[in-house]
Design a protein around this motif. Structure first.
Motif, PDB file in Angstrom:
ATOM      1  N   VAL A 116       0.847  -1.190   0.000  1.00 28.69           N
ATOM      2  CA  VAL A 116       0.000   0.000   0.000  1.00 28.69           C
ATOM      3  C   VAL A 116       0.883   1.239   0.000  1.00 28.69           C
ATOM      4  CG1 VAL A 116      -1.739   1.338   1.270  1.00 28.69           C
ATOM      5  CG2 VAL A 116      -1.919  -1.156   1.160  1.00 28.69           C
ATOM      6  N   PRO A 117       0.839   2.045  -1.057  1.00 30.63           N
ATOM      7  CA  PRO A 117       1.660   3.262  -1.072  1.00 30.63           C
ATOM      8  C   PRO A 117       1.173   4.275  -0.045  1.00 30.63           C
ATOM      9  CG  PRO A 117       0.261   3.161  -3.029  1.00 30.63           C
ATOM     10  CD  PRO A 117       0.092   1.864  -2.317  1.00 30.63           C
ATOM     11  N   LEU A 118       2.095   4.767   0.745  1.00 28.79           N
ATOM     12  CA  LEU A 118       1.867   5.839   1.710  1.00 28.79           C
ATOM     13  C   LEU A 118       2.551   7.063   1.110  1.00 28.79           C
ATOM     14  CD1 LEU A 118       0.826   6.498   4.660  1.00 28.79           C
ATOM     15  CD2 LEU A 118       3.187   6.071   5.390  1.00 28.79           C
ATOM     16  N   VAL A 119       1.768   8.083   0.748  1.00 26.36           N
ATOM     17  CA  VAL A 119       2.298   9.093  -0.163  1.00 26.36           C
ATOM     18  C   VAL A 119       2.067  10.518   0.324  1.00 26.36           C
ATOM     19  CG1 VAL A 119       2.119  10.042  -2.507  1.00 26.36           C
ATOM     20  CG2 VAL A 119       1.992   7.566  -2.157  1.00 26.36           C
ATOM     21  N   ILE A 120       3.115  11.314   0.276  1.00 26.91           N
ATOM     22  CA  ILE A 120       3.051  12.777   0.253  1.00 26.91           C
ATOM     23  C   ILE A 120       3.582  13.158  -1.126  1.00 26.91           C
ATOM     24  CG2 ILE A 120       3.853  14.942   1.261  1.00 26.91           C
ATOM     25  CD1 ILE A 120       4.406  13.422   3.866  1.00 26.91           C
ATOM     26  N   PRO A 121       2.754  13.611  -2.054  1.00 26.28           N
ATOM     27  CA  PRO A 121       3.192  13.743  -3.454  1.00 26.28           C
ATOM     28  C   PRO A 121       4.486  14.506  -3.653  1.00 26.28           C
ATOM     29  CG  PRO A 121       0.824  13.912  -3.358  1.00 26.28           C
ATOM     30  CD  PRO A 121       1.298  13.856  -1.923  1.00 26.28           C
ATOM     31  N   GLU A 122       4.714  15.584  -2.895  1.00 26.91           N
ATOM     32  CA  GLU A 122       5.948  16.350  -3.083  1.00 26.91           C
ATOM     33  C   GLU A 122       7.176  15.601  -2.565  1.00 26.91           C
ATOM     34  OE1 GLU A 122       2.613  19.375  -2.081  1.00 26.91           O
ATOM     35  OE2 GLU A 122       3.347  17.465  -1.267  1.00 26.91           O
ATOM     36  N   VAL A 123       6.964  14.546  -1.784  1.00 26.05           N
ATOM     37  CA  VAL A 123       8.073  13.822  -1.153  1.00 26.05           C
ATOM     38  C   VAL A 123       8.384  12.514  -1.868  1.00 26.05           C
ATOM     39  CG1 VAL A 123       8.769  12.617   0.971  1.00 26.05           C
ATOM     40  CG2 VAL A 123       7.688  14.874   1.106  1.00 26.05           C
ATOM     41  N   ASN A 124       7.368  11.707  -2.161  1.00 25.09           N
ATOM     42  CA  ASN A 124       7.625  10.355  -2.673  1.00 25.09           C
ATOM     43  C   ASN A 124       6.579   9.927  -3.698  1.00 25.09           C
ATOM     44  OD1 ASN A 124       5.573  10.182  -0.699  1.00 25.09           O
ATOM     45  ND2 ASN A 124       6.109   8.074  -0.177  1.00 25.09           N
ATOM     46  N   ALA A 125       6.347  10.778  -4.679  1.00 24.13           N
ATOM     47  CA  ALA A 125       5.348  10.465  -5.708  1.00 24.13           C
ATOM     48  C   ALA A 125       5.661   9.152  -6.419  1.00 24.13           C
ATOM     49  CB  ALA A 125       5.271  11.615  -6.723  1.00 24.13           C
ATOM     50  N   ASP A 126       6.937   8.783  -6.510  1.00 22.28           N
ATOM     51  CA  ASP A 126       7.298   7.540  -7.197  1.00 22.28           C
ATOM     52  C   ASP A 126       6.762   6.299  -6.485  1.00 22.28           C
ATOM     53  OD1 ASP A 126       9.286   8.300  -5.166  1.00 22.28           O
ATOM     54  OD2 ASP A 126      10.349   6.493  -5.784  1.00 22.28           O
ATOM     55  N   HIS A 127       6.457   6.397  -5.187  1.00 19.09           N
ATOM     56  CA  HIS A 127       5.913   5.262  -4.462  1.00 19.09           C
ATOM     57  C   HIS A 127       4.515   4.885  -4.952  1.00 19.09           C
ATOM     58  CE1 HIS A 127       8.643   5.619  -0.616  1.00 19.09           C
ATOM     59  NE2 HIS A 127       9.319   5.713  -1.757  1.00 19.09           N
ATOM     60  N   LEU A 128       3.872   5.790  -5.691  1.00 15.06           N
ATOM     61  CA  LEU A 128       2.538   5.475  -6.217  1.00 15.06           C
ATOM     62  C   LEU A 128       2.592   4.267  -7.150  1.00 15.06           C
ATOM     63  CD1 LEU A 128      -0.326   6.746  -5.920  1.00 15.06           C
ATOM     64  CD2 LEU A 128       0.053   7.817  -8.141  1.00 15.06           C
ATOM     65  N   ASP A 129       3.732   4.021  -7.764  1.00  9.79           N
ATOM     66  CA  ASP A 129       3.861   2.868  -8.661  1.00  9.79           C
ATOM     67  C   ASP A 129       3.753   1.536  -7.921  1.00  9.79           C
ATOM     68  OD1 ASP A 129       4.112   4.533 -10.827  1.00  9.79           O
ATOM     69  OD2 ASP A 129       6.306   4.476 -10.856  1.00  9.79           O
ATOM     70  N   LEU A 130       3.783   1.574  -6.603  1.00  9.41           N
ATOM     71  CA  LEU A 130       3.531   0.371  -5.816  1.00  9.41           C
ATOM     72  C   LEU A 130       2.117  -0.162  -6.072  1.00  9.41           C
ATOM     73  CD1 LEU A 130       4.939  -1.414  -3.666  1.00  9.41           C
ATOM     74  CD2 LEU A 130       3.995   0.093  -1.912  1.00  9.41           C
ATOM     75  N   LEU A 131       1.236   0.691  -6.610  1.00  4.72           N
ATOM     76  CA  LEU A 131      -0.119   0.236  -6.939  1.00  4.72           C
ATOM     77  C   LEU A 131      -0.105  -0.888  -7.974  1.00  4.72           C
ATOM     78  CD1 LEU A 131      -2.185   3.567  -7.088  1.00  4.72           C
ATOM     79  CD2 LEU A 131      -2.079   1.876  -5.239  1.00  4.72           C
ATOM     80  N   ASP A 132       0.872  -0.899  -8.863  1.00  2.92           N
ATOM     81  CA  ASP A 132       0.962  -1.990  -9.839  1.00  2.92           C
ATOM     82  C   ASP A 132       1.243  -3.319  -9.137  1.00  2.92           C
ATOM     83  OD1 ASP A 132       0.560  -0.178 -11.943  1.00  2.92           O
ATOM     84  OD2 ASP A 132       2.706   0.273 -12.042  1.00  2.92           O
ATOM     85  N   VAL A 133       2.119  -3.270  -8.124  1.00  5.38           N
ATOM     86  CA  VAL A 133       2.395  -4.463  -7.324  1.00  5.38           C
ATOM     87  C   VAL A 133       1.132  -4.873  -6.567  1.00  5.38           C
ATOM     88  CG1 VAL A 133       3.789  -5.395  -5.433  1.00  5.38           C
ATOM     89  CG2 VAL A 133       4.829  -3.827  -7.107  1.00  5.38           C
ATOM     90  N   GLN A 134       0.474  -3.894  -5.972  1.00  4.82           N
ATOM     91  CA  GLN A 134      -0.747  -4.152  -5.203  1.00  4.82           C
ATOM     92  C   GLN A 134      -1.807  -4.837  -6.058  1.00  4.82           C
ATOM     93  OE1 GLN A 134      -4.106  -1.107  -4.154  1.00  4.82           O
ATOM     94  NE2 GLN A 134      -2.497  -0.811  -2.615  1.00  4.82           N
ATOM     95  N   ARG A 135      -2.030  -4.338  -7.247  1.00  2.00           N
ATOM     96  CA  ARG A 135      -3.054  -4.911  -8.116  1.00  2.00           C
ATOM     97  C   ARG A 135      -2.685  -6.331  -8.541  1.00  2.00           C
ATOM     98  NH1 ARG A 135      -4.488   0.550 -11.713  1.00  2.00           N
ATOM     99  NH2 ARG A 135      -6.389   1.073 -10.546  1.00  2.00           N
ATOM    100  N   ASP A 136      -1.407  -6.553  -8.806  1.00  2.00           N
ATOM    101  CA  ASP A 136      -0.975  -7.908  -9.184  1.00  2.00           C
ATOM    102  C   ASP A 136      -1.173  -8.893  -8.034  1.00  2.00           C
ATOM    103  OD1 ASP A 136      -0.268  -7.132 -11.720  1.00  2.00           O
ATOM    104  OD2 ASP A 136       1.868  -6.898 -11.275  1.00  2.00           O
TER     105      ASP A 136
END
Length: 346
Positions: A116-136
């Motif tokens: 589950v990506p835990l995100v502050i967009p200005e800090v770690n927007a790249d962590h949003l790509d963890l959603l691909d892992v989550q969906r798989d």
């Protein structure tokens, strides 16, 4: 493109803030409001004891509130903002994701889950790509993204700025002075907090100590590793209405000068998203700033303020502040929704 959105837990304090922020938003159109079974079937005006510092939006006032159930939310809603209690969110949010909804959640459940990506967009927007892992891994057509705790959001951008400037952080101590609104409207009675300070907020210290390391961890495209710095937190409730003030002590591998820290925070960039303020971090030279009453609304409540920089025997010391129900809660969820839209997840 206007995205049809819904709010889960729309009648609570954070739900009301979400309504306030979403109603005028150019990219989002409120199309569904959910709450407890006791509120289902009522108009939003009837169900919500409106306590936000602006009138209830007429465009949603007569909207019928539904139960918090995937079967009650229209299929053409693309994004749900969740402000559910964590005990409810733990069961309900995955059900919405399984049903194909994308959920941007302020609830504390699953923040530290590995997929589950835990995100502050200005800090770690790249962590949003963890959603691909989550969906798989989960077989979801929907997705779940979290924003961190309100006190974590306050100091992590300042740490991110120091790391971006090349400082190697080793140990962080943080003492929080947290506003009563963080406990919800009925969370702290007047007899508890007037002429008082409460040096304990259940579970809060653990959230600062763990969420900060996840937010500033590394994602390699498959899994996320936590940052290896150490964090110790002490959390206190004080009689301010809004705005969490925090005293931060940072030890790095090398000395961090006050002037260097201030420049790092001034240089730290915002994002080209509607709710991301510019500057993200407002740096004060005055030693007595920031202050909750004076500075919590900087950047429409979405900025972080920092000041009081000095050298201490421990290392660098400074204070930081953010509006806990805007940047620290509802605004953070909206910002994550904007990031989801910009990155093509909707």
């Amino acid at each position: 493109m206007t995205v049809r959105v819904g709010v889960l837990g729309a009648t609570g304090a954070v739900g009301q803030r979400l309504i306030q922020l979403l109603e005028p938003h150019d990219d989002f159109e409120i199309a569904a409001l959910t709450a407890s079974d006791d509120s289902a079937g009522k108009s939003y005006r009837e169900a919500a004891k409106w306590r936000v510092d602006s009138p209830i939006p007429e465009s949603v006032a007569e909207t019928t509130v539904t139960a918090t159930d995937p079967d009650e939310v229209p299929d053409d809603v693309d994004l749900l903002f969740s402000s559910l209690p964590s005990s409810v969110g733990e069961a309900v949010e995955p059900a919405f994701c399984e049903a194909g909804y994308v959920v941007s959640s302020n609830s504390s459940n699953a923040r530290m889950a590995e997929d589950v990506p835990l995100v502050i967009p200005e800090v770690n927007a790249d962590h949003l790509d963890l959603l691909d892992v989550q969906r798989d891994e989960r077989g979801w057509n929907g997705a779940l993204v979290k924003n961190p705790n309100c006190s974590t959001i306050t100091f992590v951008p300042t740490l991110a700025a120091l790391e971006a400037a090349g400082y190697d952080l080793r140990r962080i101590h943080v003492a929080t002075l947290q506003a009563v609104s963080g406990a919800g409207y009925d969370g702290v009675t007047s007899m508890e907090i007037i002429d008082n300070a409460v040096p304990y907020i259940g579970g809060e210290e653990d959230k600062l100590e763990t969420e900060s390391r996840k937010l500033l961890g590394d994602f390699d495209g498959a899994e996320l590793s936590l940052n290896d710095f150490e964090v110790a937190a002490s959390c206190n409730r004080i009689p301010t209405l809004d705005g969490h003030l925090e005293n931060v002590f940072v030890e790095g591998a090398d000395d961090i000068s006050p002037s260097g820290a201030k420049q790092a925070m001034r240089d730290y960039p915002s994002l080209d998203l509607p709710s991301s303020p510019d500057p993200l971090i407002h740096v004060f030279d005055q030693p007595e700033r920031p202050q909750p009453r004076l500075d919590r609304n900087l950047g429409d409540g979405m900025a972080v303020a920092a000041g009081g920089f000095r050298e201490s025997t421990f290392g660098l010391q400074y204070n930081c502040l953010a509006h806990n129900t805007i940047r620290g809660a509802a605004g953070a969820s909206v910002l994550n929704g904007e990031l989801l839209l910009s990155e093509g997840y909707l």
